[in-house]
Design a protein around this motif. Structure first.
Motif, PDB file in Angstrom:
ATOM      1  N   UNK A   1       0.822  -1.206   0.000  1.00  0.00           N
ATOM      2  CA  UNK A   1       0.000   0.000   0.000  1.00  0.00           C
ATOM      3  C   UNK A   1       0.852   1.251   0.000  1.00  0.00           C
TER       4      UNK A   1
ATOM      5  N   UNK B   1       1.410   7.355   2.499  1.00  0.00           N
ATOM      6  CA  UNK B   1       0.949   8.608   1.893  1.00  0.00           C
ATOM      7  C   UNK B   1       1.271   9.751   2.837  1.00  0.00           C
TER       8      UNK B   1
ATOM      9  N   UNK C   1       4.158  15.199   1.394  1.00  0.00           N
ATOM     10  CA  UNK C   1       3.945  16.424   0.613  1.00  0.00           C
ATOM     11  C   UNK C   1       5.010  17.458   0.942  1.00  0.00           C
TER      12      UNK C   1
ATOM     13  N   UNK D   1      10.628  12.845  -6.535  1.00  0.00           N
ATOM     14  CA  UNK D   1       9.432  12.199  -7.092  1.00  0.00           C
ATOM     15  C   UNK D   1       8.402  11.970  -5.984  1.00  0.00           C
TER      16      UNK D   1
ATOM     17  N   UNK E   1       4.438  13.368  -5.791  1.00  0.00           N
ATOM     18  CA  UNK E   1       3.268  12.489  -5.829  1.00  0.00           C
ATOM     19  C   UNK E   1       2.542  12.460  -4.498  1.00  0.00           C
TER      20      UNK E   1
ATOM     21  N   UNK F   1       3.155  10.331  -2.239  1.00  0.00           N
ATOM     22  CA  UNK F   1       3.110   8.976  -1.689  1.00  0.00           C
ATOM     23  C   UNK F   1       4.310   8.183  -2.175  1.00  0.00           C
TER      24      UNK F   1
ATOM     25  N   UNK G   1      -0.162   2.193 -11.556  1.00  0.00           N
ATOM     26  CA  UNK G   1       0.817   2.528 -10.517  1.00  0.00           C
ATOM     27  C   UNK G   1       0.400   3.845  -9.881  1.00  0.00           C
ATOM     28  N   UNK G   2       0.706   4.017  -8.595  1.00  0.00           N
ATOM     29  CA  UNK G   2       0.341   5.265  -7.921  1.00  0.00           C
ATOM     30  C   UNK G   2       0.916   6.490  -8.625  1.00  0.00           C
ATOM     31  N   UNK G   3       2.159   6.362  -9.091  1.00  0.00           N
ATOM     32  CA  UNK G   3       2.799   7.507  -9.745  1.00  0.00           C
ATOM     33  C   UNK G   3       2.023   7.969 -10.968  1.00  0.00           C
ATOM     34  N   UNK G   4       1.675   7.019 -11.844  1.00  0.00           N
ATOM     35  CA  UNK G   4       0.901   7.376 -13.034  1.00  0.00           C
ATOM     36  C   UNK G   4      -0.478   7.895 -12.636  1.00  0.00           C
TER      37      UNK G   4
ATOM     38  N   UNK H   1      -1.597   9.408 -10.002  1.00  0.00           N
ATOM     39  CA  UNK H   1      -1.650  10.762  -9.467  1.00  0.00           C
ATOM     40  C   UNK H   1      -1.503  11.789 -10.592  1.00  0.00           C
ATOM     41  N   UNK H   2      -0.675  11.458 -11.572  1.00  0.00           N
ATOM     42  CA  UNK H   2      -0.538  12.383 -12.700  1.00  0.00           C
ATOM     43  C   UNK H   2      -1.841  12.440 -13.496  1.00  0.00           C
TER      44      UNK H   2
ATOM     45  N   UNK I   1      -5.272  -1.197  -4.472  1.00  0.00           N
ATOM     46  CA  UNK I   1      -5.322  -0.485  -3.202  1.00  0.00           C
ATOM     47  C   UNK I   1      -4.265   0.610  -3.122  1.00  0.00           C
ATOM     48  N   UNK I   2      -3.036   0.315  -3.571  1.00  0.00           N
ATOM     49  CA  UNK I   2      -2.000   1.345  -3.440  1.00  0.00           C
ATOM     50  C   UNK I   2      -2.315   2.539  -4.326  1.00  0.00           C
TER      51      UNK I   2
ATOM     52  N   UNK J   1      -5.112   4.512  -2.518  1.00  0.00           N
ATOM     53  CA  UNK J   1      -4.607   5.282  -1.377  1.00  0.00           C
ATOM     54  C   UNK J   1      -3.840   6.517  -1.839  1.00  0.00           C
ATOM     55  N   UNK J   2      -3.044   6.350  -2.885  1.00  0.00           N
ATOM     56  CA  UNK J   2      -2.260   7.489  -3.370  1.00  0.00           C
ATOM     57  C   UNK J   2      -3.188   8.575  -3.901  1.00  0.00           C
TER      58      UNK J   2
ATOM     59  N   UNK K   1      -4.912  10.385  -1.012  1.00  0.00           N
ATOM     60  CA  UNK K   1      -4.090  11.380  -0.335  1.00  0.00           C
ATOM     61  C   UNK K   1      -3.881  12.605  -1.219  1.00  0.00           C
ATOM     62  N   UNK K   2      -3.778  12.347  -2.505  1.00  0.00           N
ATOM     63  CA  UNK K   2      -3.667  13.457  -3.467  1.00  0.00           C
ATOM     64  C   UNK K   2      -4.929  14.328  -3.386  1.00  0.00           C
TER      65      UNK K   2
ATOM     66  N   UNK L   1      -4.840  16.420  -0.385  1.00  0.00           N
ATOM     67  CA  UNK L   1      -3.891  17.520  -0.524  1.00  0.00           C
ATOM     68  C   UNK L   1      -4.474  18.641  -1.377  1.00  0.00           C
TER      69      UNK L   1
ATOM     70  N   UNK M   1      -7.486   0.542   4.968  1.00  0.00           N
ATOM     71  CA  UNK M   1      -6.778   1.783   5.295  1.00  0.00           C
ATOM     72  C   UNK M   1      -7.456   3.000   4.675  1.00  0.00           C
TER      73      UNK M   1
ATOM     74  N   UNK N   1      -5.771   5.669   6.969  1.00  0.00           N
ATOM     75  CA  UNK N   1      -5.392   6.702   6.011  1.00  0.00           C
ATOM     76  C   UNK N   1      -6.607   7.389   5.413  1.00  0.00           C
TER      77      UNK N   1
END
Lengths: 260, 617, 404
Positions: free
Chosen positions: B447, B450, B453, B530, B534, B536, C81-84, C86-87, C107-108, C111-112, C115-116, C119, C133, C138
């Motif tokens: 998971x 997170x 920031x 990075x 993001x 997280x 993926x969380x990185x992609x 969020x973008x 799930x990951x 969650x990402x 949180x984004x 924010x 979570x 979270x």
């Protein structure tokens, strides 16, 4: 003064004894050749002296210090320069860059992160190239040079560390006959002028008999004869086992240009 | 524990080992002859399974006989073999002369394409295959029931080994394969038709992969994820066995099969990392694998692939750099999303430059660079989430974390060279991945964590973009400077000729280790940046796909250029960002673009740029 | 669309859709960003998207939302993926100007994105991620989740085995958060349902790479009376086949998470084991209310396929979104969040409300037994377990969830 003293060097590969208690000594400014048929143990002996192979027994003393089994890089710092049977240079560098690199290593500057390598030791590198007659080619990529010229640059690289001893494994292998004579004359000149001891192996009997001060004959891992070129040439055992007729003729012919 | 149980557990291990060997044998043969690390081998395995779940039920309609079942399995393998031939003739044949890494990237492009094509052809659902007629039942062995089909599988491995042995020793084709594995140039010298040999080898390799997949259909359903799940294990087997060695692969497969069968009894949770630990241990002790032989030293006149004389930046390069910089700084004028993408491009550019510092400048091909990127991200993220520190100290910790990890792994890595080195970097990256994945209490497991920031002052996209720009550009300029400095030159020198470097007094391992650490630290900084972009962190940051992305970037940019990877990162990331929203089949498009790039720009964008400028106007 | 069996409402809706379109030309559509793993998890995400489109068309045909504006879902692949992801979320918010975000499967990734969203202070309606979570440790003000999470579904199974006699239990779960947390939940609650029960073996094969023979052997060796399975997908198929051949499931109680979902049951085919107690969805077996039946029929008619659990979820999600937009009658985030907290929606499966306490939806799922019917796996004795009865208790939520 004795520069290199090798005592009882022994190496075995599996069941084969590649070098059997090889002993010899080399003085400053002296050129000592190791000759012998293929598989006689020349390269094995050579690599044990040069730090590429660890001997099973025996010792190597350099100017009175035990250097047995030290790696090549440590030997270099103690004044041993080396050229390879197949020239080893930095192919992506220019001719000048190759020598500069050797000078950087010699001055222990290889870990500098910010200075500009291209301007360091330029003059010293050019001077070294000048000594081997390659200054005019300094700016060219080394990959473009004729093989004989690469060998000369390799010599300049080896000289960059200001060596007391030069190890040259078949220095003229792969070269045209005219290039060979010139290279060996160059090496001999430098060695004598700067009192550098040179240990070399060689297949080309012309080169050996023309330039070596002394010769060791190695057969099946053992030294069967040693002495001045004349003595070795006259040794019936050497003639029988190794030189044969053509070799003897080459040995006789080779002396003439120098003395005649 | 009773003996009967241990025996049956051992049989389970043998069945897995046998299946794994069939697949890995093909991979190792292809590598031995062509020296291509074929990522698409897993795709062939998957295709074998999909073809078998299509062909076999159709055949069984006629007659539910064991014969027809195996006819179907073999037919699937043959069709996959033909697909291997197609790949050789259409793609590989065009790229034998391009750097090895490019070939690897091209085969990864094939992986992406096949993934989407399989979904288009067979749909996204898993497809269960029929059980083998006559082998459906369980056999009772000392009061334990064991599947008859797995007993059969246990026999298949040794049978394939025996058949390969006969092929290698009794046919001209096999003798040539062995000769080529031992000395590629000799085959050329013998006047053998190399194209035919390679095509034949690919047929054999692909058919073995297809056979491996087809044989699995009574056990597992054909599914779209089976390619990547098998390829890493097949790599591990070939590396442990020694690349190119079929008997080595057999021994390695046995080791892994049994290790897993008994490993789950003792460490039920360590399944992720067990094989990679084994691989790392073997490579540290036996650098060429169990039965492998050291790679022959590079030929005498082969110019190394990578950065040559770095030289000065010429006017065109300067103009380009200034324009690129101006664009990066002007992104906020476009829109917020452009800023976001720009920030990521900068971060990936640093990661790519740091990788090329190893690959292009040092000849150290790392398959696991994402580990240092990811650990940098975790170093920063954990400080923020767990220790409550603000962004500033966390960003200092990121390169330290990346550098420390690189120093630790690099100590072992720099003892190897070539493909074995690459595989060891991959093994370490997988171990780091597994640790991050499983250490739930600290890392949050898969998971992730997170709440990573930026500090308040840097919270806006624009400010963070400029902060990233300053840090990444400073790091890139620094790395460029190091490449021009004696240290960079020394790494290049050691890459060109380790023997010569040693002879002029350079401690090659030490310098490579320092270089590896420095690159890891730079990647760690990129990872930290990075994470804050993001918000997280999670294990995908350390994963193989991330490492492959970095490799794609430097190859696309040009590994022989110092700043080419920057262009590569920009191009690759933009490409992905362009395709992702376009269609569900973005992997197909990405794969096709990768292959097109390898074919059109075999020296990367920087190489294409250079040759364009050299061409007379 | 002319089949007689089609309910009149759907027919009417279809007719309305064609008629209503011109009316929307003036009204700007309300755009909602929906990101999911359409490429890598196509088996789940595509039926989900299909149903969302179906629901969106139905909503628009019935007059749209917020007084006649059409709603428009903007679908994007999240790259898995969380990185992609969020973008992509950023792109949806800044370039596509979506009112808020919905979706995600892994799930990951969920969650990402959650949180984004927190924010950026934008609403995120997580649909498929199962991790506890996302609403607990979270959880945040801006994130809500529709699907019953790991804890809820495990609790449904625990209730189903309450009072059984099996004392020795073995657990097999994929080695990642979902598997581990399901196993932990099961262990925690088992003693309550079956006093004196104990865990005698645990196996955690790597996700997607189960060594079925070794795993089945290790489980059988512990001689359990019951098995709790969390494996799914290809791992499940391999496990079931191996277990069937070796007789692992004979005379044992097996409870299994999600296995009744068509996504996982269909690939089992004729290997479907008999009598496993599972959570899932069998559209043809359940006693569905009329609206639900209409949905099933409409889905079959349009996509020539039976709906999956993801389809149901997608449809319900759109119903909740439409209700939210109508209730809030604004696209301002804080107002949307306030409106969604506690919002009760009449969906095709009945009432679903988004609990204000932890932002968890009360959508339930079906609990039943697997069975083989004409060579295909399905569920029998399935009953709808209303999520409202299986939520985390208020004390647990207050302890785990960060203060708002």
């Amino acid at each position: 003064m004795t520069l290199l003293a090798v005592e009882g060097l022994t190496k075995r590969f599996g069941g084969v004894l590649a070098a059997k208690s090889v002993s010899f000594a080399l003085d400053e400014g002296e050129m000592l050749a190791i000759i012998g048929p293929n598989g006689a143990g020349k390269s094995t002996t050579f690599n044990m002296v040069g730090g590429q192979l660890r001997p099973d027994g025996g010792s190597v003393m350099l100017a009175g210090k035990d250097v047995t089994g030290l790696p090549s890089r440590a030997l270099c710092r103690m004044g041993v320069g080396r050229t390879f049977q197949v020239a080893q240079t930095f192919l992506s560098f220019s001719v000048l860059g190759n020598v500069q690199m050797a000078l950087l290593a010699h001055h222990g500057q290889t870990r500098q992160l910010l200075s500009d390598a291209a301007v360091m030791h330029r003059d010293a590198a050019l001077a070294l190239l000048d000594r081997v007659g390659m200054a005019a080619q300094a700016g060219r990529p080394i990959g473009e040079l004729a093989y004989g010229d690469v060998k000369r640059v390799e010599l300049a690289i080896a000289l960059a560390a200001a060596p007391r001893l030069l190890l040259m494994d078949e220095p003229t292998a792969g070269m045209a006959p005219s290039e060979r004579t010139a290279l060996m004359a160059l090496v001999a000149g430098i060695a004598r002028a700067e009192r550098i001891g040179v240990l070399f192996t060689e297949h080309d009997m012309d080169a050996v008999f023309a330039h070596a001060d002394r010769i060791l004959v190695l057969v099946r891992g053992e030294i069967i004869a040693r002495g001045s070129p004349e003595e070795v040439r006259a040794d019936p055992e050497v003639q029988r086992v190794y030189l044969g007729h053509s070799g003897t003729r080459a040995a006789g012919r080779a002396r003439r240009p120098v003395h005649g | 524990m009773e003996w009967s149980f241990l025996l049956v557990q051992a049989l389970s291990g043998l069945a897995s080992a046998s299946s794994l060997f069939v697949i890995a044998s093909g991979l190792t043969i292809v590598f031995g002859v062509t020296r291509i690390v074929n990522f698409a081998h897993g795709s062939f395995y998957m295709l074998g399974a999909y073809l078998a779940v299509t062909i076999v039920p159709w055949l069984l309609e006629f007659d539910r006989s064991p014969t027809l079942f195996f006819v179907g399995v073999l037919a699937s393998a043959l069709v996959v073999g033909l697909l291997g031939v197609a790949m050789e003739m259409l793609l590989l044949r065009r790229i034998y002369r391009v750097p090895e890494l490019f070939q690897l990237l091209a085969t990864f492009g094939v992986v992406l394409i096949v993934q989407d094509l399989v979904q288009l052809a067979w749909g996204p659902m898993d497809i269960p295959g029929p059980r083998a007629p006559g082998l459906r039942h369980g056999v009772t062995i000392l009061d334990q029931r064991f599947p008859a089909y797995e007993l059969f599988l246990i026999v298949v491995g040794p049978a394939v080994l025996a058949l390969l042995w006969l092929l290698m020793h009794r046919t001209r084709f096999g003798v040539l394969i062995r000769a080529a594995t031992q000395d590629r140039e000799m085959v050329g010298a013998l006047g053998v038709n190399q194209a035919m040999l390679f095509t034949g080898t690919l047929f054999l390799g692909a058919a073995l992969a297809g056979l491996g997949g087809a044989l699995q259909i009574p056990r597992i359903s054909a599914n779209a994820h089976m390619d990547l799940s098998v390829i890493t294990e097949a790599f591990v087997v070939t590396v442990i066995g020694g690349m190119g060695s079929v008997p080595g692969a057999f021994i390695a497969a046995l080791l892994i099969g049994l290790l897993q069968a008994f490993g789950v009894l003792i460490f039920p949770k360590i399944t992720l990392v067990l094989v990679f630990l084994l691989m790392a241990a073997v490579l540290v002790v036996k650098p060429w694998g169990l039965l492998g032989r050291p790679e022959a030293a590079a030929g005498r006149a082969v110019l190394p692939e990578g950065i040559l004389d770095p030289g000065r930046m010429d006017w065109a390069g300067k103009v380009l750099a200034v324009v690129a910089l101006a664009v990066m700084l002007a992104l906020p004028l476009i829109d917020a999303y452009a800023v976001k993408v720009g920030t990521e491009v900068l971060i990936f550019a640093l990661a790519a430059v740091s990788l090329n510092f190893l690959v292009g400048n040092g000849g150290i091909v790392s398959f696991g660079h994402a580990a240092y990127f990811g650990l940098g991200a975790y170093g920063a993220g954990l400080l923020v989430v767990k220790a409550g520190l603000p962004m500033e100290p966390a960003l200092i910790a990121a390169p330290i974390a990346g550098g420390l990890a690189a120093a630790l792994f690099g100590f072992f890595v720099v003892r190897l060279s070539g493909i074995y080195l690459a595989m060891l970097t991959m093994a370490f990256a997988q171990i780091a991945y597994a640790v991050v994945f499983q250490w739930v209490e600290v890392t949050g497991g898969d998971n992730g964590l997170v709440g990573v920031w930026p500090s308040h002052w840097a919270a806006s996209r624009e400010v963070y973009h400029y902060l990233t720009a300053v840090l990444t550009l400073a790091a890139i300029v620094f790395l460029r400077r190091v490449i021009h400095a004696p240290f960079g030159a020394t790494l290049r020198a050691a890459r060109d000729s380790a023997q010569r470097a040693d002879a002029i007094g350079i401690d090659v391992r030490m310098h490579r280790w320092l270089g590896f650490t420095l690159a890891g630290a730079a990647a760690g900084l990129a990872g930290g940046l990075y994470a804050f972009s993001k918000g997280s962190i999670d294990p995908t940051l350390l994963g193989i796909p991330m490492s492959v992305d970095f490799l794609s970037m430097i190859l696309l940019g040009g590994i022989q250029s110092v700043l080419g990877p920057v262009a590569g990162a920009a191009a690759f990331h933009s490409l992905k960002d362009f395709f992702l929203p376009l269609t569900d089949h973005w992997r197909l498009l990405l794969g096709l673009s990768i292959i097109a790039m390898v074919l059109v720009f075999p020296r990367g964008l920087a190489g294409a740029f250079a040759s364009l400028r050299r061409r007379p106007a | 669309m002319t089949r007689i069996t089609l309910p009149r409402r759907a027919l009417g809706a279809a007719a309305l859709a064609t008629l209503a379109r011109p009316a929307f030309a003036q009204a700007t559509p309300i755009r909602i960003g929906e990101l999911n793993s359409y490429s890598r998890m196509a088996a789940f995400a595509v039926p989900y998207r299909n149903a969302m489109q179906l629901a969106q068309d139905a909503v628009n045909a019935a007059g749209g939302v917020m007084g006649g504006r059409p709603m428009e879902l903007v679908f994007r692949d999240d790259g898995s993926t969380p990185g992609d992801a969020v973008r992509v979320a950023e792109e949806l918010l800044t370039r596509e100007n979506v009112a808020f975000l919905a979706g995600t499967f892994l799930s990951n990734v969920g969650l990402a994105v959650a949180d984004f969203a927190n924010q950026r202070k934008r609403l995120f309606l997580a649909t498929e991620p199962l991790t506890d979570a996302i609403t607990m440790a979270q959880g945040n003000r801006y994130t809500f989740r529709v699907r019953p999470g790991t804890y809820m579904q495990t609790k449904m199974l625990i209730e189903a085995i309450r009072g059984k006699t099996a004392k020795r239990w073995a657990i097999v779960a994929p080695n990642y958060e979902y598997g581990q947390s399901a196993a932990a939940n099961f262990k925690r609650m088992l003693g309550d349902a079956i006093p004196g029960a104990e865990i005698v073996a645990e196996q955690f094969p790597a996700l997607g790479r189960v060594d079925a023979g070794a795993t089945v052997g290790a489980l059988a060796q512990s001689r359990p009376d019951g098995i709790f399975n969390v494996l799914f997908g290809p791992d499940l198929t391999a496990f079931v086949r191996e277990g069937n051949t070796r007789g692992l499931f004979e005379r044992r109680t097996v409870v299994s998470l999600l296995t009744g979902e068509p996504e996982y049951l269909i690939p089992l085919g004729d290997e479907t084991p008999e009598g496993w107690i599972v959570t899932g969805y069998a559209p043809d077996q359940i006693d569905a209310p009329p609206a639900h039946k209409a949905f099933i029929e409409a889905y079959k008619a349009r996509f020539n396929d039976t709906p999956r659990l993801g389809s149901l979820l997608g449809y319900v999600t759109v119903q909740i979104i439409a209700n939210l937009l109508n209730k809030a009658n604004t696209l301002e985030t804080e107002a949307l969040v306030n409106a969604l907290a506690g919002l009760a929606t009449d969906t095709i499966v009945g009432g679903v409300s988004m609990r204000a306490l932890d932002h968890q939806g009360t959508l339930g799922t079906w609990v039943g037994e697997t069975t083989l019917s004409r060579g295909k796996g399905t569920m029998k004795n399935a009953r709808y377990a209303d999520g409202a009865n299986y939520m985390f208790s208020e004390t647990e939520v207050r302890a785990a969830r960060p203060p708002a």
